[in-house]
Design an enzyme around this catalytic site. Structure first.
Site, PDB file in Angstrom:
ATOM      1  CG  HIS A 146      -5.084  -6.513  -0.698  1.00 41.53           C
ATOM      2  ND1 HIS A 146      -4.593  -6.852  -1.945  1.00 41.53           N
ATOM      3  CD2 HIS A 146      -4.505  -5.318  -0.395  1.00 41.53           C
ATOM      4  CE1 HIS A 146      -3.761  -5.913  -2.373  1.00 41.53           C
ATOM      5  NE2 HIS A 146      -3.702  -4.962  -1.451  1.00 41.53           N
ATOM      6  CG  HIS A 157      -4.676  -2.018   0.578  1.00 43.67           C
ATOM      7  ND1 HIS A 157      -3.397  -2.526   0.638  1.00 43.67           N
ATOM      8  CD2 HIS A 157      -5.067  -1.805   1.874  1.00 43.67           C
ATOM      9  CE1 HIS A 157      -3.026  -2.628   1.911  1.00 43.67           C
ATOM     10  NE2 HIS A 157      -4.030  -2.194   2.679  1.00 43.67           N
ATOM     11  CG  ASP A 183      -3.736  -0.197  -4.736  1.00 50.04           C
ATOM     12  OD1 ASP A 183      -4.225  -0.528  -3.637  1.00 50.04           O
ATOM     13  OD2 ASP A 183      -2.578  -0.505  -5.083  1.00 50.04           O
ATOM     14  CG  HIS A 184      -5.026  -4.423  -5.081  1.00 52.14           C
ATOM     15  ND1 HIS A 184      -4.309  -5.334  -5.813  1.00 52.14           N
ATOM     16  CD2 HIS A 184      -4.129  -3.547  -4.583  1.00 52.14           C
ATOM     17  CE1 HIS A 184      -3.016  -5.021  -5.754  1.00 52.14           C
ATOM     18  NE2 HIS A 184      -2.886  -3.936  -5.016  1.00 52.14           N
ATOM     19  CG  HIS A 204      -0.016  -6.101   1.443  1.00 49.24           C
ATOM     20  ND1 HIS A 204       0.982  -5.151   1.432  1.00 49.24           N
ATOM     21  CD2 HIS A 204      -1.057  -5.566   0.751  1.00 49.24           C
ATOM     22  CE1 HIS A 204       0.552  -4.082   0.762  1.00 49.24           C
ATOM     23  NE2 HIS A 204      -0.684  -4.304   0.359  1.00 49.24           N
ATOM     24  CG  ASP A 206      -0.276  -5.243  -3.281  1.00 50.20           C
ATOM     25  OD1 ASP A 206      -0.168  -5.406  -4.507  1.00 50.20           O
ATOM     26  OD2 ASP A 206      -0.641  -4.173  -2.768  1.00 50.20           O
ATOM     27  CG  HIS A 258       1.466  -2.966  -7.534  1.00 47.49           C
ATOM     28  ND1 HIS A 258       0.998  -1.672  -7.657  1.00 47.49           N
ATOM     29  CD2 HIS A 258       0.811  -3.510  -6.474  1.00 47.49           C
ATOM     30  CE1 HIS A 258       0.099  -1.441  -6.699  1.00 47.49           C
ATOM     31  NE2 HIS A 258      -0.022  -2.537  -5.973  1.00 47.49           N
TER      32      HIS A 258
END
Length: 306
Positions: free
Chosen positions: A93, A95, A97-98, A150, A174, A212
Site C-alpha cells: 500500500h 503509506h 513506511d511501506h 487499511h 498492514d 510490522h
C-alpha cells in the site's frame, strides 16, 4: 492521517522516521532469521522502528523481489549481501513506511518493476495489479490478493512455495499482524472482515509475514479480551521471551492465528460475550461479525493510545 497519507508533510515525517531509526537501530530493530526452501530464500529485513521488508529470492537464478522497501539503504545492503538482482518491488500500500524506498531502489535498479494497486497512490508504480493477478520473478510466482480496509487499494501477496516443497507465504503488509490487524483508515469493518476472510481462505499452513513487529502489543491486548485461552497464554510467553532477546516473531501461521488473534475470532462466542455483544434477531452472521470486529478495533485503538 490525511496529512501523513496525502501531503508532502507525510513524506518529510517518513524521512525523519528513517533517520532516527538508523541512529537508534544501526543493525535493525530485531534479529531475524532467513527461511529457505529448496530454491527459495526469504530474508526479513527489520526497518524503521518496527517495520519489516522482505527480500524473496529465487536461489536458482539469483533474481529477487522485495516486499515494502521502507528503507532503501537497508534493502540495498541485503541485496548486496545476498548477491542477487532486484527484479520487482511488491508494494502492499501507499503509506510511506511501506513504499518510501521505491524511488531510490528504482534509480539503482533500472529494470526493476513496481507492482501494486492502482487504487493506492503508490510511488513509482509501473505495473498496476488487480485481485488474483500473478507476478513472476525468476521461478517464483506471487498472487496479488485485494485486501482493502487499511487503505482502499491495500494488496497482500501470496508466494506459491508448493513447487519448492514449502507452504504458501502471505506477505500481509498492514492487513494482518501476529495477533492483530491494521487500522481501518480507508475502509469499513465490513470491508476489513471480507479482506481477513479472503486471507484466511489460504489454508492453515500458510506462513504469515506481516509488515510490522507488533506481536507483544497485540498479544497483550488480546489477553485482556480472552482471559482463558491457553494458545494465547503460550504465544504471549513465547513472544515475551523473543522480544526480550530482540528476536523477530515472524513468521507465524494462519492456523496459529486462528487460535489467538481476536480479529480472526469474530465468530467465537467467548469473544462475543467478552465484548458484551449479541447477535440481533434477524441480523445476518457476517453483519454481526463486522460489528464484533468494529468493537475489537475500537478497543485496540484505545489500548494503543494509553
Amino acid at each position: 492521517y490525511s496529512l501523513y497519507a496525502r501531503t508532502r508533510l507525510g513524506f518529510l515525517f517518513y524521512k525523519r522516521q528513517v533517520k532516527k531509526a538508523r541512529e537508534r537501530f544501526p543493525h535493525g530493530h530485531s534479529v531475524s532469521q532467513p527461511l529457505g526452501f529448496h530454491g527459495v530464500k526469504i530474508v526479513p529485513i527489520p526497518v524503521l522502528s518496527n517495520n519489516y521488508s522482505y527480500l524473496v529470492i529465487d536461489t536458482g537464478s539469483g533474481q529477487a523481489a522485495v516486499v515494502d522497501p521502507s528503507d532503501p539503504l537497508a534493502v540495498q545492503a541485503a541485496i548486496e549481501e545476498e548477491g542477487v538482482m532486484l527484479e520487482a518491488i511488491l508494494c502492499t500500500h501507499k503509506h510511506w513506511d511501506h513504499s518510501g524506498g521505491n524511488a531510490a531502489l528504482r534509480q539503482q535498479h533500472g529494470s526493476c518493476k513496481v507492482y501494486g494497486s492502482a487504487l493506492d497512490a503508490i510511488p513509482e508504480l509501473t505495473n498496476p495489479l488487480g485481485d488474483k493477478e500473478k507476478v513472476s520473478v525468476g521461478c517464483l510466482t506471487f498472487e496479488a490478493l485485494a485486501t482493502p480496509g487499511h487503505t482502499v487499494g491495500h494488496t497482500a501477496y501470496v508466494l506459491d512455495a508448493g513447487p519448492f516443497g514449502g507452504p504458501p507465504c502471505l506477505f500481509s503488509g498492514d492487513l494482518l499482524f501476529l495477533a492483530g490487524c491494521g487500522e481501518l483508515f480507508e475502509g469499513s469493518p465490513e470491508t476489513m472482515l471480507a479482506s481477513l476472510d479472503a486471507a484466511m481462505g489460504l489454508g492453515e499452513d500458510t506462513l504469515l509475514w506481516p509488515g510490522h513487529e507488533y506481536a507483544l502489543e497485540c498479544l497483550s491486548f488480546a489477553s485482556l479480551l480472552e482471559l482463558d485461552n491457553p494458545a494465547l497464554e503460550q504465544k504471549l510467553l513465547w513472544a515475551t521471551q523473543q522480544r526480550q532477546e530482540k528476536r523477530s516473531t515472524c513468521p507465524s501461521t494462519l492456523g496459529e492465528e486462528k487460535t489467538y488473534n481476536p480479529f480472526l475470532r469474530t465468530h467465537h462466542r467467548e469473544l462475543q460475550e467478552a465484548l458484551g455483544l449479541r447477535q440481533g434477531s434477524g441480523e445476518p452472521p457476517d453483519a454481526f461479525r463486522a460489528r464484533v470486529l468494529k468493537e475489537v478495533r475500537r478497543r485496540k485503538d484505545l489500548y494503543k493510545a494509553t
